[in-house]
Write a protein that holds these residues in place. Structure first.
Motif, PDB file in Angstrom:
ATOM      1  N   ILE A 224      32.299 -65.958  18.912  1.00 24.01           N
ATOM      2  CA  ILE A 224      32.819 -64.798  18.958  1.00 24.01           C
ATOM      3  C   ILE A 224      32.944 -64.589  20.480  1.00 24.01           C
ATOM      4  O   ILE A 224      32.599 -65.413  21.277  1.00 24.01           O
ATOM      5  CB  ILE A 224      31.651 -63.654  18.582  1.00 24.01           C
ATOM      6  CG1 ILE A 224      30.246 -63.997  19.478  1.00 24.01           C
ATOM      7  CG2 ILE A 224      31.402 -63.557  17.130  1.00 24.01           C
ATOM      8  CD1 ILE A 224      28.999 -62.921  19.261  1.00 24.01           C
ATOM      9  N   PRO A 225      33.907 -63.341  20.814  1.00 25.12           N
ATOM     10  CA  PRO A 225      34.152 -63.365  22.061  1.00 25.12           C
ATOM     11  C   PRO A 225      33.176 -62.988  23.005  1.00 25.12           C
ATOM     12  O   PRO A 225      32.277 -62.262  22.748  1.00 25.12           O
ATOM     13  CB  PRO A 225      35.204 -62.198  22.202  1.00 25.12           C
ATOM     14  CG  PRO A 225      34.839 -61.418  20.888  1.00 25.12           C
ATOM     15  CD  PRO A 225      34.281 -62.342  19.990  1.00 25.12           C
ATOM     16  N   ASN A 226      33.147 -63.768  24.345  1.00 22.16           N
ATOM     17  CA  ASN A 226      31.994 -63.562  25.405  1.00 22.16           C
ATOM     18  C   ASN A 226      32.536 -62.598  26.290  1.00 22.16           C
ATOM     19  O   ASN A 226      33.632 -62.634  27.124  1.00 22.16           O
ATOM     20  CB  ASN A 226      31.892 -64.951  25.977  1.00 22.16           C
ATOM     21  CG  ASN A 226      30.804 -64.776  27.112  1.00 22.16           C
ATOM     22  OD1 ASN A 226      30.924 -65.394  28.016  1.00 22.16           O
ATOM     23  ND2 ASN A 226      29.773 -64.127  26.805  1.00 22.16           N
ATOM     24  N   ILE A 227      31.933 -61.288  26.366  1.00 24.01           N
ATOM     25  CA  ILE A 227      32.276 -60.247  26.969  1.00 24.01           C
ATOM     26  C   ILE A 227      30.747 -59.629  27.880  1.00 24.01           C
ATOM     27  O   ILE A 227      30.029 -59.786  27.105  1.00 24.01           O
ATOM     28  CB  ILE A 227      32.879 -58.991  26.422  1.00 24.01           C
ATOM     29  CG1 ILE A 227      34.045 -59.610  25.416  1.00 24.01           C
ATOM     30  CG2 ILE A 227      33.369 -58.162  27.236  1.00 24.01           C
ATOM     31  CD1 ILE A 227      34.483 -58.666  24.483  1.00 24.01           C
ATOM     32  N   PRO A 228      30.861 -59.680  28.838  1.00 21.20           N
ATOM     33  CA  PRO A 228      29.638 -59.096  29.617  1.00 21.20           C
ATOM     34  C   PRO A 228      29.023 -57.727  29.461  1.00 21.20           C
ATOM     35  O   PRO A 228      29.024 -56.756  29.998  1.00 21.20           O
ATOM     36  CB  PRO A 228      30.139 -59.177  31.281  1.00 21.20           C
ATOM     37  CG  PRO A 228      31.412 -58.794  31.406  1.00 21.20           C
ATOM     38  CD  PRO A 228      32.025 -59.714  29.892  1.00 21.20           C
ATOM     39  N   VAL A 229      29.061 -57.670  27.898  1.00 19.80           N
ATOM     40  CA  VAL A 229      28.350 -56.191  27.633  1.00 19.80           C
ATOM     41  C   VAL A 229      26.960 -56.242  27.234  1.00 19.80           C
ATOM     42  O   VAL A 229      26.277 -55.136  26.723  1.00 19.80           O
ATOM     43  CB  VAL A 229      29.208 -55.889  26.259  1.00 19.80           C
ATOM     44  CG1 VAL A 229      30.525 -55.734  26.632  1.00 19.80           C
ATOM     45  CG2 VAL A 229      29.053 -56.856  25.160  1.00 19.80           C
ATOM     46  N   GLY A 230      26.334 -57.257  27.576  1.00 24.49           N
ATOM     47  CA  GLY A 230      24.706 -57.389  26.948  1.00 24.49           C
ATOM     48  C   GLY A 230      24.028 -56.296  27.434  1.00 24.49           C
ATOM     49  O   GLY A 230      22.969 -55.819  26.964  1.00 24.49           O
ATOM     50  N   GLU A 231      24.289 -55.587  28.909  1.00 19.35           N
ATOM     51  CA  GLU A 231      23.437 -54.778  29.293  1.00 19.35           C
ATOM     52  C   GLU A 231      23.471 -53.463  28.555  1.00 19.35           C
ATOM     53  O   GLU A 231      22.383 -52.785  28.463  1.00 19.35           O
ATOM     54  CB  GLU A 231      24.086 -54.422  30.933  1.00 19.35           C
ATOM     55  CG  GLU A 231      23.107 -53.527  31.591  1.00 19.35           C
ATOM     56  CD  GLU A 231      21.913 -54.495  32.184  1.00 19.35           C
ATOM     57  OE1 GLU A 231      20.947 -54.046  32.554  1.00 19.35           O
ATOM     58  OE2 GLU A 231      22.035 -55.734  32.137  1.00 19.35           O
TER      59      GLU A 231
END
Length: 353
Positions: A224-231
């Motif tokens: 799946i796409p890796n985007i810095p949305v974890g927060e």
């Protein structure tokens, strides 16, 4: 605040998203449980109660003295818990707070107008509400483009690469997803707890997807796409906790309703989560109950205008089952079961690429 303690005091555990998500969950939960009884007493004292639509099934009239606008409390608790726990350098988390703030203001205006005039249809005009929702969604979309530098690629389930780059047209899709989901949850919020549990389940699914999307190792494994949305999963966890606290008072027979300040905001936030996790298509399965409720209204209105015949006894579809004399609890629990099953299926699709 809590995030920066791990830097100042060298407490490494507070740097982990999962730990701060858990902290946010319990802060929002206990704050909602603490504030909601006080809000209910205030609402009863000031007659801030739910006006019932004259077209609603007759048994709804007994709910006319139930306090409404509970969304202000649990959204406020969510914002407070999030502000204490997120990393403010993450633009996606700030976008989440922006979405919650903008839409709770729209919902509050609508709720306040209904309470003031003691009339269910006396809130914001439909056109005014839609314009405000579109403008708010545009602000969120512009924020993503300008500050988060969010890409405009479209992903679909079962395919591991983007199917196309939408370019400027991505903004139109993001606005559509946020506004449509906002109104879909609003339509669903017609029985005690009916919208609350499916929202909790959908938020849980999105929390998992967003955490995976923000983690380089997990996203690579799942393709799946890796985007810095974890927060953002911290904000979602806070809202789950707040909704759990709200459900304590909203389960049948409800002591308080979320009102538009809650339903419009929760829906918009689910739409935002779908956008930033590239799950706009998967949202149809994650939010299956909201989709079913919305389609029932579209079918009912369309059929009546084209054929002068109704498809359902009453729309949205939960009213149809009420007219068939189903017990309210039976309708609610069966809809919950559908929501849980559809979300399990949605999470299974993550591995099928």
């Amino acid at each position: 605040m809590i995030y920066y303690l791990h830097q100042i005091l060298d407490i490494n555990i507070l740097g982990y998203i999962t730990i701060r998500a858990g902290i946010a969950f319990f802060i929002a939960l206990f704050l909602t449980l603490f504030l909601m009884p006080k809000f209910i007493r205030w609402a009863q004292k000031t007659s801030s109660v739910q006006p019932i639509n004259n077209w609603a099934p007759e048994r709804h009239q007994e709910k006319a003295k139930t306090p409404t606008m509970g969304g202000v409390v649990f959204i406020g608790s969510t914002l407070f818990a999030s502000l204490l726990t997120i990393n403010f350098s993450n633009h996606y988390a700030l976008g989440a707070l922006l979405t919650l703030g903008l839409f709770v203001l729209i919902g509050f205006q609508d709720d306040f107008a209904k309470i003031k005039k003691n009339e269910n249809l006396a809130g914001l005009k439909a056109r005014t509400k839609m314009i405000l929702q579109i403008l708010s969604a545009l602000i969120v979309a512009a924020f993503l483009c300008l500050f988060a530098e969010f890409n405009t690629e479209l992903y679909v389930p079962f395919i591991k690469t983007p199917v196309l780059d939408m370019g400027i047209f991505a903004i139109a899709l993001w606005v559509l997803v946020i506004v449509a989901t906002s109104n879909a949850v609003n339509l669903t919020d017609g029985l005690d707890g009916l919208a609350t549990v499916p929202s909790i389940v959908a938020l849980t699914s999105f929390s998992i997807i967003i955490y995976a999307t923000g983690n380089a190792i997990i996203s690579e494994y799942l393709l799946i796409p890796n985007i810095p949305v974890g927060e953002v999963s911290i904000v979602a966890s806070a809202l789950i906790g707040a909704l759990a606290g709200f459900l304590w008072f909203n389960c049948h027979p409800a002591e308080v309703f979320m009102g538009d300040s809650g339903s419009l905001t929760v829906g918009a936030f689910l739409g935002y989560l779908a956008v930033i996790s590239k799950s706009e298509i998967l949202l149809l399965l994650i939010g299956s109950i909201f989709v079913i409720e919305t389609l029932s209204v579209i079918l009912q209105v369309g059929s009546y205008k084209l054929r002068n015949k109704r498809v359902f006894l009453m729309a949205p579809i939960h009213h149809h089952f009420e007219m068939k004399n189903w017990a309210e609890n039976k309708i609610i629990v069966r809809f919950w079961i559908i929501a849980i099953l559809s979300n399990i299926l949605a999470l299974i699709t993550l591995k099928i690429r």
